[in-house]
Design an enzyme around this catalytic site. Structure first.
Site, short mmCIF file in Angstrom:
data_model
loop_
_atom_site.label_atom_id
_atom_site.label_comp_id
_atom_site.label_asym_id
_atom_site.label_seq_id
_atom_site.Cartn_x
_atom_site.Cartn_y
_atom_site.Cartn_z
N GLY A 194 0.74 -1.26 0.04
CA GLY A 194 -0.15 -0.09 0.13
C GLY A 194 0.84 1.21 -0.17
N ARG A 239 1.04 -5.07 -5.70
CA ARG A 239 1.38 -6.50 -5.08
C ARG A 239 1.67 -7.37 -6.06
NH1 ARG A 239 -0.49 -4.98 -0.02
NH2 ARG A 239 -2.11 -3.24 -0.08
N ASP A 290 5.16 -4.96 6.26
CA ASP A 290 5.96 -6.08 6.49
C ASP A 290 5.82 -7.55 5.58
OD1 ASP A 290 3.53 -6.74 6.96
OD2 ASP A 290 3.48 -7.89 8.67
N THR A 315 4.21 2.65 5.62
CA THR A 315 3.05 2.32 5.74
C THR A 315 2.34 3.28 6.70
OG1 THR A 315 1.48 0.79 6.92
CG2 THR A 315 3.69 0.47 7.64
N ASP A 373 0.07 2.52 8.80
CA ASP A 373 -0.57 1.80 9.88
C ASP A 373 0.23 1.93 11.13
OD1 ASP A 373 -2.61 1.31 8.32
OD2 ASP A 373 -2.32 -0.81 7.98
N ASP A 384 2.42 -0.21 12.19
CA ASP A 384 2.39 -1.59 12.69
C ASP A 384 3.62 -2.57 12.72
OD1 ASP A 384 2.16 -2.06 9.79
OD2 ASP A 384 0.42 -3.01 9.85
N ARG A 409 -5.92 -2.12 9.43
CA ARG A 409 -6.52 -3.28 9.30
C ARG A 409 -6.04 -4.22 10.84
NH1 ARG A 409 -6.73 -4.85 3.37
NH2 ARG A 409 -8.42 -3.13 3.44
#
Lengths: 327, 327, 327, 327
Positions: free
Chosen positions: A14, A75, A106, A129, A131, A133, A175
């Site tokens: 992303g 992707r 990741d 990213t 996120d 995360d 997510r």
């Protein structure tokens, strides 16, 4: 140890604001150190399909402030196969590429790790990213911008919530990680925040809202991370509408606006520092398969295995904090 | 003709950025002319429930730049009944209110019109709606801000669309009017724009997208007004996914962020001019039941009956324009 | 140890975005813990002049997103006299105030330190300054917003610099500290950055610009901190105009726009955490005269003496970094 | 009449946000009508120096939202000489250019007019200037964005003015035209607005401020257009500091940030419509030496002589308006 001469950089997974700033830093640091720098288009897919272009200083001019990624991203399933990675390797090999910088999340690091092991090409990952995360770094490139985009949107939503005495349930991205929800919720004075990392006590939330109803506090905002297993924004709205029908309840899903936009100061700085650090690591030859991150404001390198595995837990004190402040 | 001495102002219907600027202009112009000014909270509902407060110059300080409405807004069914309007009238009467300014959309003007007829209180309406769906004015208070919020969001979406080669279908507000879709679509270079005023040829759009696919133009944006009868953004996405499965198609519903936020320069200016014009009209006593609007950059008063009925049509040339420019 | 029952909060010195978020956190945390909370208007001046108001939860509603400070701020010479502080103390005493939170910069902390020593009232300071010039904390409330405001302005300036092939010399705030210049310069790809902490080699800068002239790189941006002892933006422009007359050189002084505006996500979060931490510290009674800061993402308390004295040095690596990346 | 086949487009004079949107519209409309389109770099200078490039649809992709101008801009003294224009003509002639679009201000139109007369090449001008100082159009490309940038800056300044009880004197752009000052001052609730078109009664302003001082209204904002003959912001500050020394008076010069940034919705729309209209005019061959503008929301063509000469006067009612509303 052989000195690196040709490096390649790609963005994968992303997209996140600040990726361009990171690309710029990789390219310019490489050129400064007399390396040839290649840009791989569309992430691993472009590496397999030989969509690779030489980069010079000008090719990254005037992009530090741009959202998206000039190298595009995608992707690639094929890269998960040995055949795909072999093709990718051949395309790097024919250009003499002996160092790779992968900007992504990741999932992208997993691919880079395997690739690095298989073909002995040093790979440095940069956490790109929204996120936040990934362990091994306090911040990820894009998170701060996404959080700021979210608070700017929620501020606007509060204007209309206030005007109408409404409850808004706002879904933000994330997510597996609730950081955008946590930060944007805390920063906008949200009454409730729901994150994937922690079971949300729906009954408790409903009870608190009912209490607000009794106290005539009719303007309420709940921020929900999209990955929340205990109920999406839409499901949560159904619950509230059923349990507190007097509330004027609305749902907003912020969606992809959180991915775009001009990166914040912090994201540009982190991206610049890490892009520089990635090339430094390749030049020094000390790291073979590592992510460069920022921990306690210093650059640190973490092996991909560890950057992949852990998910940082959100401390309980954060939840106490927003509840006290929104009351 | 009796000179007006006490006026009241309210906001009604959906909120729009710039309503506060309009309230400020009404209050300050009233006070400048030695009127007593009352603020009615929550629109007609507050008028019925006697939720009315005196306003002074300070009560509207530092609000010109704020979204929402300090007078709050609501929809009131009771005001559609003679009993409701009677109660409302009594509450105005006991304060000696002999002039009313109603900031809202055409539904609010209908109520004001009946009210004015029944009780002989002069009512001036100001077009406060993000939809720009009222005749008798070139612009409505809130439209320009909403359109700018939409383009800022779509610009961000384009960043991520570009990074991933995606088709985005973006739904903007506009139940009966497609102006936000039209302006924001044209201003962001959208490939297609779907509005309620005009049948969208879905087949044609799909064919054009298929053509783009063949030409490798994979980044596409369709802007859809929420009130589009020929298919919501979600339905449109289903069609595209079925007909062009190779496209990576995503939906974004911008939602209520379009209602909030600090008003744009143009909205503040229009709101200020019209708030001033409303009080002027009450002072001069020439208009009994009219909307103040801006036509060709001049203030004009239109009887509520005409401000209600018409819906301006979007000229065909606009559609030719965006298609040529996005190609 | 006597338990604290009544606390007061004030903002002092130059205002910074996020001060309102900090006030909100102090007030709401205090109320949550059953304290009475007072707001002191206009900093120490209001404490002396008895301009002190009780605060409740509602008095800090809807301010987390606002720039400025609802408690206003001022500089007070009288507070530097024992008589002034005595008066201030009497005004706190008559309300039973036994804990004080001071949001401001190091000058404000000096006052708080003396005051705390003299009258035995525990004082907790929060670093509220856009300059990020206080030791004992990695970030100050307001810095991130100011840096983002600066980069948004410099991005705009780059647009016009690019259109005209111009050199712009942009002066940002920072009397003793160059962090805004450093961060905003790095984040906007500035060719040169001049800060107070480090002598700028003007000859070197001119030589580098002359080199750019030869290479036809005519678009250049120099970011200068206002406190730069080696030459203000205006002086620097004179040098360039004299040495490189062919350059089209312009000066922009960003000025006070850097102080205002809605605080960024990071500033709201830090302000919220620190406001909470200040009240916690007063409740626990462990700290008498300390600043609460964030170090390595954790709250830490630093004695005022240490928060005052040190000035963090900017590491040499930062200067290498921007030069490589802007080349 | 010979049909046009090859057109060229350039930007000239000071840059303005929306110029890129206009270039895009010219290029895409031209290509849609099977014309060859050339871009002239650096305005008339590039025309003389043969800095001219062919444009295709892709060369204007993704620029509608960008500030500045991809064609760059410059001022050219040589174009004011017959020799310069002759050279320029030769460079167009060898490419068969038989129609020219000039995006700029009235100075640029003067050049286009002479050029068109001398060599018989039809020239259409588009009003691209942030100053809104051209007759024959209600709006100029860039004005709305500049006004919005100014109000966003002044809103921030008001935050800090409020926090400190200060008077700010804010200088905005506008050498001969006070529209940015007028609009941004009215939209931010400025207490006073000074424009070049109208003598400012300094004594009156000082008296009004003294009155505010007596009423304890210490937060005041004066917006001054840079071209104000009755005193710059700095001079005005001297007057106030001398006459009302108790006021804490500050000056902010907004400067070049007003030229850059992503164009507003309105500027993108106007630029798109006018770019389209310019090519239409060349295709239809009806206009030889005209500016395309928007009057009463419709495209109108005005001969360059008239677009040059007149300066629209600001109506007296505007000044009454802001004074009443700021009181």
């Amino acid at each position: 140890m052989k000195k690196v001469k040709n490096i390649a950089v790609l963005t994968s997974g992303g997209d996140a604001p600040g990726m361009n700033a990171a690309i710029r830093a990789v390219v310019r640091t490489g050129i400064y150190h007399k390396l040839n720098v290649f840009g791989v288009m569309y992430g691993y897919r472009g590496m397999i399909q030989d969509d690779i272009v030489p980069m010079d200083s000008k090719s990254v001019a005037n992009i530090i402030q741009r959202g998206g990624t000039i190298l595009k991203t995608a992707r690639s399933k094929e890269f998960f196969t040995p055949e795909g990675r072999k093709k990718a390797y051949e395309n790097l090999k024919k250009r003499g590429v002996d160092g790779l910088v992968v900007i992504g999340g990741d999932g992208s690091f997993k691919g880079a790790h395997v690739f690095s092991q298989e073909f002995g090409i040093p790979c440095i990952g940069l956490p790109g990213t929204i996120d936040k995360d990934i362990s091994g770094t306090d911040f990820t490139i894009g998170f701060d911008t996404a959080a700021n985009t979210a608070i700017s949107a929620i501020d606007k939503i509060r204007d209309t919530a206030d005007a109408h005495d409404r409850l808004f349930i706002v879904e933000v991205m994330g997510r597996d990680a609730g950081y955008i929800a946590l930060y944007s919720g805390l920063a906008t004075g949200a009454e409730h925040i729901m994150v994937p990392e922690r079971p949300s006590d729906i009954e408790n939330i409903v009870a608190a809202l009912q209490d607000n109803e009794r106290r005539k506090k009719l303007v309420n905002i709940i921020v929900v991370a999209e990955g929340c297993p205990h109920g999406s924004a839409t499901e949560m709205a159904e619950v509230v509408r059923r349990e507190i029908p007097s509330f004027d309840t609305r749902v907003c899903i912020l969606g992809h606006i959180q991915r775009g936009g001009s990166p914040s100061c912090m994201d540009r700085i982190i991206a610049s520092r890490l892009g520089y650090a990635a090339v430094k690591a390749l030049l020094e030859g000390k790291y073979q398969s590592h992510m460069a991150g920022v921990i306690n404001n210093e650059v640190r390198y973490t092996p991909f295995e560890q950057a992949i595995k852990t998910t940082e837990q959100i401390g309980e004190e954060w939840f106490g904090l927003y509840r006290i402040l929104a009351s």
